[in-house]
Scaffold this motif. Structure first.
Motif, mmCIF file in Angstrom:
data_model
loop_
_atom_site.group_PDB
_atom_site.id
_atom_site.type_symbol
_atom_site.label_atom_id
_atom_site.label_comp_id
_atom_site.label_asym_id
_atom_site.label_seq_id
_atom_site.Cartn_x
_atom_site.Cartn_y
_atom_site.Cartn_z
ATOM 1 N N ASP A 145 92.172 68.199 76.294
ATOM 2 C CA ASP A 145 93.629 68.249 76.148
ATOM 3 C C ASP A 145 94.093 67.314 75.029
ATOM 4 O O ASP A 145 94.996 67.659 74.248
ATOM 5 C CB ASP A 145 94.328 67.912 77.465
ATOM 6 C CG ASP A 145 93.780 66.651 78.140
ATOM 7 O OD1 ASP A 145 92.695 66.185 77.758
ATOM 8 O OD2 ASP A 145 94.444 66.147 79.056
ATOM 9 N N ASN B 240 104.831 70.644 76.071
ATOM 10 C CA ASN B 240 104.570 69.784 77.221
ATOM 11 C C ASN B 240 103.109 69.950 77.623
ATOM 12 O O ASN B 240 102.728 70.982 78.173
ATOM 13 C CB ASN B 240 105.478 70.172 78.386
ATOM 14 C CG ASN B 240 105.275 69.271 79.597
ATOM 15 O OD1 ASN B 240 104.314 68.504 79.670
ATOM 16 N ND2 ASN B 240 106.174 69.351 80.564
ATOM 17 N N PRO B 241 102.243 68.965 77.352
ATOM 18 C CA PRO B 241 100.813 69.108 77.645
ATOM 19 C C PRO B 241 100.516 69.450 79.101
ATOM 20 O O PRO B 241 99.524 70.130 79.387
ATOM 21 C CB PRO B 241 100.238 67.732 77.272
ATOM 22 C CG PRO B 241 101.191 67.187 76.265
ATOM 23 C CD PRO B 241 102.543 67.670 76.702
ATOM 24 N N LEU B 242 101.374 69.004 80.026
ATOM 25 C CA LEU B 242 101.122 69.250 81.443
ATOM 26 C C LEU B 242 101.280 70.716 81.819
ATOM 27 O O LEU B 242 100.601 71.221 82.716
ATOM 28 C CB LEU B 242 102.056 68.393 82.300
ATOM 29 C CG LEU B 242 101.813 66.881 82.249
ATOM 30 C CD1 LEU B 242 102.848 66.154 83.105
ATOM 31 C CD2 LEU B 242 100.397 66.533 82.708
ATOM 32 N N ASN C 288 107.477 65.423 74.987
ATOM 33 C CA ASN C 288 107.264 66.861 75.163
ATOM 34 C C ASN C 288 107.556 67.635 73.877
ATOM 35 O O ASN C 288 108.004 68.781 73.900
ATOM 36 C CB ASN C 288 108.115 67.413 76.308
ATOM 37 C CG ASN C 288 107.599 66.938 77.657
ATOM 38 O OD1 ASN C 288 106.416 66.639 77.810
ATOM 39 N ND2 ASN C 288 108.491 66.840 78.633
ATOM 40 N N LYS D 182 103.219 63.216 74.854
ATOM 41 C CA LYS D 182 103.401 63.327 76.305
ATOM 42 C C LYS D 182 104.763 62.825 76.753
ATOM 43 O O LYS D 182 105.357 63.371 77.696
ATOM 44 C CB LYS D 182 102.289 62.550 77.022
ATOM 45 C CG LYS D 182 100.908 63.195 76.910
ATOM 46 C CD LYS D 182 99.867 62.395 77.681
ATOM 47 C CE LYS D 182 98.511 63.096 77.677
ATOM 48 N NZ LYS D 182 97.485 62.333 78.427
ATOM 49 N N ASN D 183 105.262 61.808 76.108
ATOM 50 C CA ASN D 183 106.552 61.235 76.502
ATOM 51 C C ASN D 183 107.735 62.073 76.026
ATOM 52 O O ASN D 183 108.762 62.166 76.709
ATOM 53 C CB ASN D 183 106.695 59.808 75.947
ATOM 54 C CG ASN D 183 105.739 58.836 76.627
ATOM 55 O OD1 ASN D 183 105.375 59.034 77.778
ATOM 56 N ND2 ASN D 183 105.336 57.798 75.905
#
Length: 474
Positions: free
Chosen positions: A65, A109-111, A96, A93-94
């Motif tokens: 990732d 958004n990596p998630l 997005n 990550k913070n």
């Protein structure tokens, strides 16, 4: 015929995995270039990335990732300062949002936009699909396969020249070891000299030397960093770095101020058999501890097996031959690269396809052959040494605990390096006419073993130590 350069086999990149980190990173880079070629790069508003098979099952442990984020950001794994990796990833990550191709911001958004799919695609275990949208309209959907050692192929061009990388026809095209051996007989040239002639069809002597120096300097710096860094490796297994402690005991009170001074300092240390074992292991461990912490290494032929070749070459330079020079480094790496390419053409260098025999086994074979030529072996003995090294890695599984390139991967580099030295010495004391197993036969046997191996032992963390040892035990 596929023409693989030494510099295809020995690539500079970021750890911890050539197929799971460097491969996806390069795939993102190639996708961006493809978008630009098709005039689809500008105006993209969102990106989705799907991972399949081994890339999905062990992707988190292999930092897949993070590699995707870095690749989509337009960063170069050969030159990006390692210290900038975590800040860049943290910013994505913070916020997005990602600076797509280092050009403009895109929602990411990596998630949720990196999707881990357990299913396997047909062509290869390591598959990655990139999808781009302008608002809600899909404008690109492209699949790539990371086939080991940082090599990447695009699905639509699996059989095309874009993936095969034929730059020119080599003067000595080599598919199998027997062809290499025949060239040596016909020309009375060493293997390294045959390989050098092939490389000269791609680049000048000055460019060849410059690249080899860059590769060696990266290896040396990697060993130096690993031997001088203590603490715990990242990833959650709480693996303690061991190269630092071993090195402290071995070097004693000797002082130095740079990697080159360090190399000369080691030559002054005690070299009894046990100390030789410890030094070689220390060199190998140091590289793979740097690799496990997202450091810069040389794929040789992969990141997971990156410690074997520098450890064996360092052994020759500081313990075996105190007068060793750049000429020896060049000779060693030319032979090693060619041996690796024979395995890639005839079998695989991907653990996701062949288990760890495809990584540590191949790297040990590469190092064994290269060391044999440096020690004065004939071309036949070089190939014999490579065969001996691989023969005793056949069937080695890939079962990383927690999907991390740490246990048992780091130790395996030390074992592979010692086996390589042993194989070289056995070959040098043998008459090749008495050899029963040619290198080509062990290459084909390795490939058959790979195809028969259960998928749970192919870098999926679904078998072996990966399930036999609980994370709570670590």
């Amino acid at each position: 015929m596929e023409c693989i350069s030494v510099f295809d086999m020995l690539k500079i990149g970021i750890g911890p995995s050539s197929s799971h980190t460097l491969g996806p990173w390069r795939a993102a880079e190639r996708w961006i270039n493809h978008l630009k070629k098709e005039n689809n790069f500008d105006g993209i508003t969102t990106i989705k990335v799907d991972l399949y098979g081994s890339l999905s099952l062990t992707g988190k442990g292999h930092a897949t990732d993070l590699a995707i984020i870095l690749g989509l950001s337009g960063q170069d794994p050969e030159y990006m300062p390692v210290a900038e990796i975590q800040p860049l990833v943290g910013n994505v990550k913070n916020s997005n949002k990602i600076m797509f191709g280092n050009s403009y911001l895109v929602d990411f958004n990596p998630l949720t936009d990196i999707i881990f799919n357990r299913e396997f695609l047909l062509f290869h275990s390591n598959a990655i699909k990139f999808t781009a949208f302008i608002n809600t309209i899909e404008i690109s959907n492209d699949t790539y396969y990371s086939i080991g050692g940082g090599f990447v192929v695009r699905e639509e061009l699996i059989h095309a020249k874009e993936n095969i990388k034929i730059h020119k026809t080599f003067p000595f095209p080599i598919q199998k070891a027997i062809e290499l051996q025949n060239y040596c007989k016909e020309t009375q040239l060493k293997i390294s000299e045959i390989v050098l002639e092939n490389e000269r069809s791609l680049r000048s002597d000055a460019e060849i030397d410059e690249e080899i120096k860059r590769i060696w300097n990266t290896m040396l710096e990697c060993m130096y960093i690993g031997c001088h860094t203590e603490g715990i490796l990242p990833g959650g297994l709480n693996v303690r770095r061991r190269a630092f402690d071993i090195h402290e005991k071995l070097k004693g009170n000797l002082e130095y101020n740079s990697p080159k001074e360090w190399l000369n300092t080691i030559r002054k240390t005690e070299v009894k058999f046990r100390e030789i074992l410890k030094w070689v292991s220390c060199f190998a461990l140091s590289v793979n501890e740097v690799n496990a912490s997202l450091g810069r290494v040389v794929t040789a032929p992969t990141n997971g097996s990156a410690g074997v070749i520098p450890a064996v070459l360092m052994y020759y330079m500081v313990l075996e031959n105190h007068e060793a020079s750049f000429k020896d480094i060049k000779q060693f790496l030319l032979v090693a690269g060619e041996i690796g390419s024979i395995f890639k053409k005839g079998a695989t260098i991907s653990a996701a396809m062949g288990g760890c025999q495809a990584e540590i086994g191949v790297s040990s074979a590469m190092a064994a052959g290269a060391l044999t030529e440096l020690l004065g072996g004939t071309s036949e003995q070089v190939l014999m040494a490579s065969e001996i090294a691989m023969e005793h890695h056949l069937g080695l599984t890939c079962d990383p605990i927690g999907g991390l390139v740490q246990i048992p991967c780091i130790e395996r580099n030390a074992m592979g390096a010692i086996k390589a030295i042993n194989a070289a010495e056995l070959a040098l004391e043998s008459d090749y006419l008495n050899a029963k197993v040619p290198l080509d036969k062990v290459v084909s046997s390795m490939w058959e073993t790979a195809k028969d191996m259960n998928s749970k032992y192919k870098e999926t963390s679904e078998g072996g130590l990966a399930v036999g040892v609980n994370l709570s035990d670590c």
